[in-house]
Motif scaffolding. Sequence first.
Motif, mmCIF file in Angstrom:
data_model
loop_
_atom_site.group_PDB
_atom_site.id
_atom_site.type_symbol
_atom_site.label_atom_id
_atom_site.label_comp_id
_atom_site.label_asym_id
_atom_site.label_seq_id
_atom_site.Cartn_x
_atom_site.Cartn_y
_atom_site.Cartn_z
ATOM 1 N N LEU A 192 0.819 -1.210 0.000
ATOM 2 C CA LEU A 192 0.000 0.000 0.000
ATOM 3 C C LEU A 192 0.855 1.263 0.000
ATOM 4 O O LEU A 192 1.995 1.272 0.485
ATOM 5 N N TYR A 193 0.276 2.344 -0.488
ATOM 6 C CA TYR A 193 0.827 3.674 -0.284
ATOM 7 C C TYR A 193 0.403 4.147 1.117
ATOM 8 O O TYR A 193 -0.384 5.072 1.278
ATOM 9 N N SER A 194 0.914 3.488 2.133
ATOM 10 C CA SER A 194 0.455 3.794 3.495
ATOM 11 C C SER A 194 1.186 4.969 4.123
ATOM 12 O O SER A 194 0.860 5.387 5.233
ATOM 13 N N GLY A 195 2.198 5.526 3.428
ATOM 14 C CA GLY A 195 2.864 6.715 3.933
ATOM 15 C C GLY A 195 3.780 6.418 5.104
ATOM 16 O O GLY A 195 4.229 5.295 5.311
ATOM 17 N N ALA A 226 1.078 11.997 10.151
ATOM 18 C CA ALA A 226 1.309 11.042 9.082
ATOM 19 C C ALA A 226 1.493 11.807 7.779
ATOM 20 O O ALA A 226 0.838 12.826 7.545
ATOM 21 N N TYR A 227 2.382 11.300 6.919
ATOM 22 C CA TYR A 227 2.682 11.958 5.658
ATOM 23 C C TYR A 227 2.584 10.951 4.507
ATOM 24 O O TYR A 227 2.908 9.780 4.664
ATOM 25 N N GLY A 228 2.163 11.432 3.356
ATOM 26 C CA GLY A 228 2.257 10.665 2.125
ATOM 27 C C GLY A 228 1.288 9.518 1.989
ATOM 28 O O GLY A 228 1.438 8.693 1.078
ATOM 29 N N ARG A 229 0.285 9.440 2.842
ATOM 30 C CA ARG A 229 -0.663 8.338 2.694
ATOM 31 C C ARG A 229 -1.466 8.517 1.415
ATOM 32 O O ARG A 229 -1.978 9.587 1.136
ATOM 33 N N GLY A 230 -1.549 7.428 0.643
ATOM 34 C CA GLY A 230 -2.190 7.490 -0.656
ATOM 35 C C GLY A 230 -1.247 7.869 -1.775
ATOM 36 O O GLY A 230 -1.624 7.810 -2.945
ATOM 37 N N SER A 231 0.006 8.236 -1.438
ATOM 38 C CA SER A 231 0.974 8.655 -2.451
ATOM 39 C C SER A 231 2.259 7.847 -2.431
ATOM 40 O O SER A 231 2.886 7.641 -3.469
#
Length: 627
Positions: free
Chosen positions: A564-567, A574-579
């Motif tokens: 996953l793009y779990s960041g 939290a940073y970058g989740r979805g990316s």
Amino acid sequence: MSRRVINNKVLIINAGVLAGVTAVIGGILGGKNISAESANASVTVGSACTMTATVNTAHTTEIPAGTAKTDIGSTTLKTICNDVGGYAIYAVGYSNNEYGNNKMLNGTNEINTGTGSSASNWNISLSQVTTGTYATTIDGGFGSYSAIPATYTKVAHRDSMTDSTTGSSINLTYGAYVASTQAPGDYVGKVKFTMVHPATEVPPQPQPSTARCINYFPNGSNVIGTMGCQSATDNASVTLLASNFSRTGYGFAGWSDAYDYATNPSAHFYGPQETITAPEGTTANGLSLYAVWIKSQGSLQDTSKVASVCSSLTTAPTDGTANLSSVSALTDQRDGETYAIAKLADDNCWMIENLRLEAEDTRSDANKALAQGYGTSSTYGSFSGLADAESTGFTSTYTANGLYYSGTQEGTASIDIGTSNYPAYRMPRYNNINTSTRASSPTSNSVAMYSYGNYYTWHAAIADLTYNSTNNSSVTNTSLCPTGWHLPTGGAAYASDNTSGVNVTGDTSTFREFYNLGYKTMDEVKTAYEDTPNSGYAYYSSNTTNSANKTANQAFRSFPNNFLYSGRFNTSSAYGRGSYGYYWSSTAYGSYGSYYLRLYSSNVNPGTDGINKYYGYSIRCTVSAGT
């Protein structure tokens, strides 16, 4: 007088869920003045529930105009089930193999379902065969002729049953009335019957989607969590949403475009954040995707069960396509969380969900030893690696693991945790577990998704009790993974710096589980790379084009790999989740960091770079299939 012919067909589907109950067998040997006691032996008895059909008379008849006829054919359904929670039988119209189609069809002519004599109609009746101990209860008035349901409707059940040999039986018959105005011809109708157990289970069924939307459905009983509409149009490239659903006793394996994926040979499976091309019709009608649930087969800590399950799975291909034969599920005995697992391309089993282990301060002392490698000293306690509540300790003063970051690398960072070195701050996590903190209906990957799991520093990931020391070496014997499982190894085994040949600069003896996930042995890695040094590994090579890197990234995120793009988590956010996706390895990187897997939208770095140990990253665990 014209004649009307009606053909009734019944489709019987065997369906069931497996569960386990353990029986303990003990033995005592004795004699005069002598006694000895054998070790306990144990066996697992799984739920054995089936439904079979015997056609007693043909479901075909002729009906004169303006008349009714009952008992059109007879079928006996026999159910055998040892589930103490009983079972239930559901029925739905299935003409033309279309769920919910409860009409009888002859080209454009049709006969609706129902009862009465004002218009042509057909109907169904259930009657009891078995009486006594295992008699089945007929539900919802289906003991007399009733309309064929348009959605799955419970027609019979038993709340408890423990007989896996005798079983019980019910009869199915059909009736019809044909009006004098009905067009002549052969009319065909079909009903689909499904058995589920225990009796509280509900069979999955199709759900309507919304125009210009991808809609996500829980597709099962007792599922927690909600998800909203993800905007999409025809032929658009869309990265699917991570799951916000959870179901006790089941692992989440991804999404499917079929509600009946377990029995539908044309069902397609997707990773929870796989990138897909939205099909034609999405703009006008939307797209429905259904959670794929896998029932737990036992304990993650039971080495014999793990070995049995892993050996039974087929190896998933490296292109991300697979069916459920490569997937199972097991439960972590430390906190009761169930994880889907799969045999990936290296022929080993991997958890295909992110670790969600966290602290529960209300547990008894006996249950607080949640990870291998954890001690019971008075200094750290048996609960030492687990986090406090999200609101505790996460301030601007603290990095993700509660170590005060003074500008130096983690190995020499000062410790400033109030008045004592309280180790609970070592395991940071973003609280996705507590359902009260979940987004009510997430529509994008940037919100708190349950399947992102928790975030851990490297010292927490390796279950390092001396969390305030510098650990410069790889760790393979302890981790937060369940006993018998381990963190994947990181680092590059091979590297090439030109286009004409191979320049082996890395460790040629150690199999790197992140880097070489597409291969089974070091010999395969070496042969493949020497033969075609610039074509890349199964998932990645530093010499591949950007397009190939995107393909590698997609492979990691596709079913059943499901990365996953779990960041990441740092300081208090939290940073970058979805990316982006970040996953710890067990391999140290110098004095301050560890190798890690990194997923970006345009490339993959499979454990070849190092990062500071104080960041909060995700955890995936793996185990040899021969365990």
